[in-house]
Design an enzyme around this catalytic site. Structure first.
Site, mmCIF file in Angstrom:
data_model
loop_
_atom_site.group_PDB
_atom_site.id
_atom_site.type_symbol
_atom_site.label_atom_id
_atom_site.label_comp_id
_atom_site.label_asym_id
_atom_site.label_seq_id
_atom_site.Cartn_x
_atom_site.Cartn_y
_atom_site.Cartn_z
ATOM 1 N N ASP A 35 0.830 -1.215 0.000
ATOM 2 C CA ASP A 35 0.000 0.000 0.000
ATOM 3 C C ASP A 35 0.864 1.264 0.000
ATOM 4 O OD1 ASP A 35 -2.349 1.391 -0.055
ATOM 5 O OD2 ASP A 35 -2.755 1.225 2.089
ATOM 6 N N HIS A 52 2.571 3.353 -8.913
ATOM 7 C CA HIS A 52 2.384 1.924 -9.188
ATOM 8 C C HIS A 52 3.592 1.368 -9.933
ATOM 9 C CE1 HIS A 52 -1.588 2.224 -7.607
ATOM 10 N NE2 HIS A 52 -2.094 2.906 -8.614
ATOM 11 N N LEU A 146 11.271 -20.064 -4.411
ATOM 12 C CA LEU A 146 10.167 -19.261 -3.863
ATOM 13 C C LEU A 146 8.877 -19.434 -4.670
ATOM 14 C CD1 LEU A 146 9.268 -16.804 -1.987
ATOM 15 C CD2 LEU A 146 9.899 -15.364 -3.922
#
Ligand code: IPE
Ligand code: IPE
Ligand code: MG
Length: 263
Positions: A35, A52, A146
């Site tokens: 955020d 963004h 991962l």
């Protein structure tokens, strides 16, 4: 940057990673609410989309650092069910950015042994995003490092409602007895089936809320709220959060003595 300085920085980075690994107790699963992109841009007089874009750089750095640390799962909240209600222009820019990021990163993720997965109402995403996403998932499915789980058009309530629909249907068709439903059963019907619950939830930009993320799975996760805005949240900040996590005592409803006596 000069090669010497780059090497020096990598050396320091390796040292911090080694220390964290030596401490033991590296989280198996980290979930993050990314955020603060809009505020990051606003502070600089830039359009929200610039935030963004810079946020994608943070994703790249965090994914790489998590892989190097041996973290098994990283779930990133990239787009919520509620985010569809943002202005049309922002939604379409976000979708375009997502598509491009998937397109540009898949090869690199493949080389870094990262496996891509997704949770959420994927069918609601634009076709081109779905195509890039399925391509990334398919291409990286044999990777063993991962697991990067992208939460897209996701919300915890959507997921739980969906699970209730599936469970009801199984009961209706005689495949499941209501009295046999346990929390393990519920887990089988969530989009995170087979993935252990997050050990650590990180939320950036200083907001103290869950915003409809992983409502079921966060039951016993350690929560870390960072004041840093997501585009400024890089491996250095991640290391600090993990070091803080390693100092915590997770009691899971028990008392402290029970934990030490079982060690
Ligand atoms: C998070 O940043 C990214 C998404 C929700 C897609 P925001 O866009 O929410 O940034 P702020 O909270 O307005 O600063
Ligand atoms: C949460 O951020 C969703 C994502 C990071 C994808 P929001 O910015 O949408 O959350 P609120 O509106 O501050 O709760
Ligand atoms: Mg926000």
């Amino acid at each position: 940057m000069h090669t010497y300085r780059l090497k020096q920085r990598q050396g320091e980075d390796n040292k911090i990673q080694e220390t964290l690994k030596r401490n033991g107790n590296i989280p198996i699963h980290i979930a993050a609410i990314m955020d603060g992109n809009g505020r990051w841009a606003k502070k600089r007089g830039l359009p929200r989309i610039a935030g963004h874009k810079e946020g994608v750089e943070s994703v790249r750095d965090i994914v790489e650092a998590c892989g190097q640390l041996g973290i098994k799962y990283l779930t990133l909240y990239a787009f919520s069910t509620e985010n569809w209600k943002r202005p049309k222009y922002e939604v379409s820019m976000l979708m375009r950015l997502l598509m491009r990021a998937l397109r540009d990163e898949t090869e690199k993720l493949l080389k870094k042994n990262v496996r891509v997965q997704a949770i959420g109402d994927i069918g609601t995403l634009p076709n081109q995003v779905q195509e890039e996403l399925f391509y990334a998932i398919e291409k990286t499915k044999s990777n063993t490092g991962l697991v990067l789980i992208l939460a897209l058009s996701y919300s915890g309530r959507w997921e739980i409602t969906n699970a209730i629909k599936l469970i009801s249907s199984a009961v209706k068709h005689g495949e499941l007895e209501p009295e046999n439903i346990s929390d393990r059963t519920v887990e089988q019907y969530l989009s995170t089936k087979g993935i252990p619950d997050p050990d650590l939830l990180i939320r950036t930009s200083g907001e103290f809320r869950i915003s409809n993320f992983l409502l079921w799975q966060l039951a016993y996760s350690e929560i870390h709220i960072s004041e840093i805005l997501w585009p400024d949240f890089r491996r250095k900040q991640l290391y600090e959060v993990i070091a803080d996590f390693q100092k915590r005592e997770r009691r899971f409803g028990l008392v402290s003595e029970q934990l030490t006596s079982s060690k």
